[in-house]
Design an enzyme around this catalytic site. Structure first.
Site, mmCIF file in Angstrom:
data_model
loop_
_atom_site.group_PDB
_atom_site.id
_atom_site.type_symbol
_atom_site.label_atom_id
_atom_site.label_comp_id
_atom_site.label_asym_id
_atom_site.label_seq_id
_atom_site.Cartn_x
_atom_site.Cartn_y
_atom_site.Cartn_z
ATOM 1 C CG HIS A 92 -4.498 48.333 -65.440
ATOM 2 N ND1 HIS A 92 -4.484 48.062 -66.739
ATOM 3 C CD2 HIS A 92 -5.481 49.488 -65.459
ATOM 4 C CE1 HIS A 92 -5.235 48.697 -67.459
ATOM 5 N NE2 HIS A 92 -5.897 49.700 -66.878
ATOM 6 N NE ARG A 108 -10.243 46.631 -68.810
ATOM 7 C CZ ARG A 108 -10.075 48.007 -68.502
ATOM 8 N NH1 ARG A 108 -11.326 48.655 -68.652
ATOM 9 N NH2 ARG A 108 -9.123 48.673 -68.478
ATOM 10 C CG ASP A 115 -7.782 53.259 -59.538
ATOM 11 O OD1 ASP A 115 -8.631 53.871 -60.312
ATOM 12 O OD2 ASP A 115 -7.432 51.994 -59.689
ATOM 13 C CD GLN A 122 -3.489 53.562 -66.637
ATOM 14 O OE1 GLN A 122 -4.362 53.045 -67.340
ATOM 15 N NE2 GLN A 122 -2.852 54.716 -66.964
ATOM 16 C CB CYS A 150 -5.324 54.514 -64.011
ATOM 17 S SG CYS A 150 -6.551 54.066 -62.702
ATOM 18 N NE ARG A 174 -3.354 51.777 -70.742
ATOM 19 C CZ ARG A 174 -4.518 51.306 -70.409
ATOM 20 N NH1 ARG A 174 -5.320 51.960 -69.765
ATOM 21 N NH2 ARG A 174 -5.045 50.043 -70.750
HETATM 22 N N1 NVA Z 1 -8.873 50.013 -60.250
HETATM 23 C C1 NVA Z 1 -9.719 50.658 -61.313
HETATM 24 C C2 NVA Z 1 -8.882 50.508 -62.481
HETATM 25 C C3 NVA Z 1 -9.668 51.162 -63.762
HETATM 26 C C4 NVA Z 1 -8.834 51.314 -64.966
HETATM 27 C C5 NVA Z 1 -10.745 49.277 -61.612
HETATM 28 O O1 NVA Z 1 -10.328 48.098 -61.404
HETATM 29 O O2 NVA Z 1 -11.959 49.616 -61.855
HETATM 30 N N1 CP Z 2 -7.287 53.605 -67.226
HETATM 31 C C1 CP Z 2 -8.194 52.400 -67.915
HETATM 32 O O1 CP Z 2 -7.596 51.410 -68.018
HETATM 33 O O2 CP Z 2 -9.316 52.989 -68.462
HETATM 34 P P1 CP Z 2 -10.386 52.313 -69.292
HETATM 35 O O3 CP Z 2 -11.096 51.465 -67.920
HETATM 36 O O4 CP Z 2 -11.289 53.352 -69.712
HETATM 37 O O5 CP Z 2 -10.080 51.124 -70.329
#
Ligand code: NVA
Ligand code: CP
Length: 308
Positions: A130, A103, A222, A133, A262, A290
């Site tokens: 992502h 990540r 989101d 997800q 998400c 997930r």
């Molecule tokens: N769009 C959000 C998704 C988090 C799972 C982010 O990148 O923070």
């Molecule tokens: N939806 C998601 O990826 O959550 P986290 O940021 O908690 O991993």
């Protein structure tokens, strides 16, 4: 030859069905308390440059349930954070572990890692995409609606990593995708262009949330400010007025529409508490999935032997 999962485009047509079938089986085994240690002795590295609740826990619990082990790696604590090249890091890690989930910010980093690693690399979220997800979300849609074929998915809000991965999915699978974003917050241009060109059932980019949600089977939203955009919070809240998923907008969808997010969510911003905690919301089942879907992905990618 090792296979990666950096984007939905890394999956072949058959892979989708295989992932969903395995996820269903693995979920069933877990609920029945039946051991399913298909990755005994395997190790997953998990490199995080951003915060996470769901991704970290579902991958770590998932590899454990499959009989393997997960190692949490934060850039701060490894030599990568002190400037060791990605090429060396990826090649060395490949000699110790059997897969790596990353990540991070730039999609280019996961791509570079995958070029040098001889083990599968899984994208656990970048600024661009992502994919884990969206695959889990499609599995949730299958569970709730019996399939995604011919359904209309409406995405309302920021054209971010989630939106981009939804576009990738609509380019590969037969569902309609209608996106409503304010001007200036569109999804990635190249991803959208390719998505529209390849879409099975059509992808639309609209400006009016009610138009996107009209007749939708699934409403998805989101956060307005993703990780790394915290400084833009105030200007984004102003720009996204009118893009909230609320009771009125839900009224434009089909009566049996499901609401997805998400997570993490900001109640009162992109979605009201009444909708996200109401009867149409499937967010907790969605988060649970997930685990099952990523276990399926790990099984598929990490079952083989080692390469040098
Ligand atoms: N769009 C959000 C998704 C988090 C799972 C982010 O990148 O923070
Ligand atoms: N939806 C998601 O990826 O959550 P986290 O940021 O908690 O991993």
């Amino acid at each position: 030859m090792k296979k990666d999962m950096l984007t939905i485009y890394d999956l072949d047509a058959d892979d989708f069905g295989e992932i969903f079938k395995r996820a269903e089986r693995l979920k069933n085994l877990l609920y029945r308390g039946v051991e399913h240690a298909s990755l005994r002795g395997k190790t997953l590295g998990m490199l995080f440059d951003k915060a996470s609740t769901r991704t970290r826990l579902s991958f770590e619990a998932g590899i454990h349930q499959l009989g393997g082990a997960g190692i949490f790696l934060s850039r701060r604590d490894i030599q990568l954070g002190r400037g060791e090249p990605v090429s060396d890091t990826a090649r060395v890690m490949s000699r110790y572990i059997d897969g790596i989930m990353i990540r991070t910010f730039e999609q280019e980093l996961v791509e570079e890692f995958a070029r040098y690693a001889t083990i599968p690399v899984i994208n656990g979220l970048t600024d661009l995409l992502h994919p884990c997800q969206v695959l889990s979300d499609l599995f949730t849609i299958i569970e709730k609606k019996g399939g995604y074929e011919g359904l209309k998915v409406a995405y309302v809000g920021d054209g971010n990593n989630m939106t981009n991965s939804w576009i990738n999915a609509a380019a590969r699978l037969p569902f309609r995708l209608a996106i409503a974003c304010p001007q200036g917050y569109d999804p990635d241009g190249a991803i959208l262009e390719r998505g529209i060109r390849e879409a099975k059932e059509g992808i639309e980019l609209l400006r009016t949330p009610a138009d996107a949600v009209a007749g939708a089977d699934v409403i998805y939203t989101d956060v307005w400010a993703s990780m790394g955009q915290e400084d833009e919070q105030d200007e984004r809240v102003a720009a996204f007025q009118g893009y909230q998923v609320n009771e009125k907008l839900l009224g434009c969808a089909k009566r049996d529409a499901i609401v997805m997010h998400c997570l993490p969510a900001h109640r009162g911003e992109e979605i009201t508490a009444g909708v996200i905690d109401g009867p149409h919301s499937v967010i907790i089942d969605q988060a649970e999935n997930r685990l099952h879907v990523q276990k399926a992905i790990m099984e598929i990618l990490m079952s083989g032997g080692r390469e040098k």
